[in-house]
Write an enzyme that holds these catalytic residues in place. Structure first.
Site, PDB file in Angstrom:
ATOM      1  N   GLU A  39      47.154  71.131  -9.075  1.00 51.94           N
ATOM      2  CA  GLU A  39      46.314  71.803  -9.646  1.00 51.94           C
ATOM      3  C   GLU A  39      45.529  72.083  -8.415  1.00 51.94           C
ATOM      4  OE1 GLU A  39      44.201  68.172 -11.480  1.00 51.94           O
ATOM      5  OE2 GLU A  39      46.177  67.080 -11.886  1.00 51.94           O
TER       6      GLU A  39
ATOM      7  N   HIS B 288      42.022  69.735 -16.390  1.00 49.98           N
ATOM      8  CA  HIS B 288      42.647  68.303 -16.905  1.00 49.98           C
ATOM      9  C   HIS B 288      44.307  68.148 -17.105  1.00 49.98           C
ATOM     10  CE1 HIS B 288      43.008  65.393 -20.134  1.00 49.98           C
ATOM     11  NE2 HIS B 288      43.862  66.350 -20.435  1.00 49.98           N
TER      12      HIS B 288
HETATM   13  C1  GRF Z   1      43.644  65.223 -11.403  1.00 50.51           C
HETATM   14  O1  GRF Z   1      44.243  64.968 -11.881  1.00 50.51           O
HETATM   15  C2  GRF Z   1      42.566  65.772 -12.393  1.00 50.51           C
HETATM   16  O2  GRF Z   1      42.918  67.114 -13.310  1.00 50.51           O
HETATM   17  C3  GRF Z   1      42.227  65.056 -12.940  1.00 50.51           C
HETATM   18  O3  GRF Z   1      41.012  63.620 -12.796  1.00 50.51           O
HETATM   19  C4  GRF Z   1      42.679  63.596 -11.624  1.00 50.51           C
HETATM   20  C5  GRF Z   1      41.209  64.082 -10.157  1.00 50.51           C
HETATM   21  O4  GRF Z   1      41.937  63.983  -9.328  1.00 50.51           O
HETATM   22  N1  GRF Z   1      40.823  65.115 -13.853  1.00 50.51           N
HETATM   23  P1  GRF Z   1      41.598  63.865  -7.989  1.00 50.51           P
HETATM   24  O5  GRF Z   1      40.270  63.139  -8.623  1.00 50.51           O
HETATM   25  O6  GRF Z   1      40.450  65.420  -7.832  1.00 50.51           O
HETATM   26  O7  GRF Z   1      41.820  63.732  -6.599  1.00 50.51           O
END
Ligand code: GRF
Length: 198
Positions: free
Chosen positions: A182, A117
């Site tokens: 992330e 998240h």
């Molecule tokens: C990310 O920011 C994740 O945290 C959120 O949705 C976005 C997805 O990005 N849940 P991706 O599809 O992994 O590029």
């Protein structure tokens, strides 16, 4: 071999980061684990193409296909569970999976279901996290990997990354900086879970 199934709805950059980490860090050799499948909730999700390009089998469980059912959410989750269970996964990762899951589904995968998240939970559960962080005047933003419980974005925290808010940041610039982190956080947390289970 422990199977990992990744669920996506969009770009799939977190999914790709996990697939790359699994290859680079030899998760098969170290943990006996592999990404067995990527399942998309939309046929056109760009991440599906990305997964195929990385040699990972993909499937689609189109959420719109269940719109006419008496209980569309439950019907979608039941179809999704069938697709997931074929792989008997040790972990089911939600990587930009934009569907809210029913409590029954969450219960079925208890202990195996993990989400990323884009905020420092428990702040800013839900959508528009970066804009809300800017509006609140936060000096730090970030991302959280957590276990999934029936309450949206509320499960036990497994890992977090902190990202500074810079002068002039927009939701987009901040979001991009968080997303880059992330891509480091999610594989690191998954590797730690696999190491614990090994
Ligand atoms: C990310 O920011 C994740 O945290 C959120 O949705 C976005 C997805 O990005 N849940 P991706 O599809 O992994 O590029």
């Amino acid at each position: 071999m422990k199977n990992i199934v990744i669920l996506i709805s969009g770009g799939g950059s977190n999914m790709a980061a996990i697939v790359q980490a699994a290859q680079r860090e030899d998760w098969a050799g170290r943990f006996g684990a592999r990404v067995a499948a990527v399942i998309g909730s939309k046929a056109g999700a760009p991440g599906l193409e990305l997964a195929r390009a990385q040699g990972v089998p993909t499937e689609v469980v189109e959420h719109k296909a269940f719109a006419q059912e008496a209980d569309p959410r439950a019907a979608f989750d039941a179809a999704l569970a069938i697709a997931i269970d074929r792989h008997a996964p040790a972990l089911v990762l939600l990587a930009g999976f934009m569907r809210i899951l029913t409590p029954g589904f969450v219960q079925r995968y208890e202990g195996r279901l993990v989400n990323i998240h884009p905020s420092l939970l428990p702040a800013f559960a839900g959508l528009q996290t970066h804009q809300r962080a800017l509006d609140a005047g936060c000096q730090f933003a970030g991302a959280t990997v957590h276990r999934v419980t029936p309450e949206l974005d509320h499960g036990p925290i497994l890992g977090q990354v902190v990202v500074p808010v810079l002068p002039g940041d927009t939701a987009q610039s901040l979001g991009q900086r968080v997303l880059t982190q992330e891509h480091r956080l999610f594989p690191r947390v998954v590797a730690a879970l696999l190491a614990q289970a090994a």
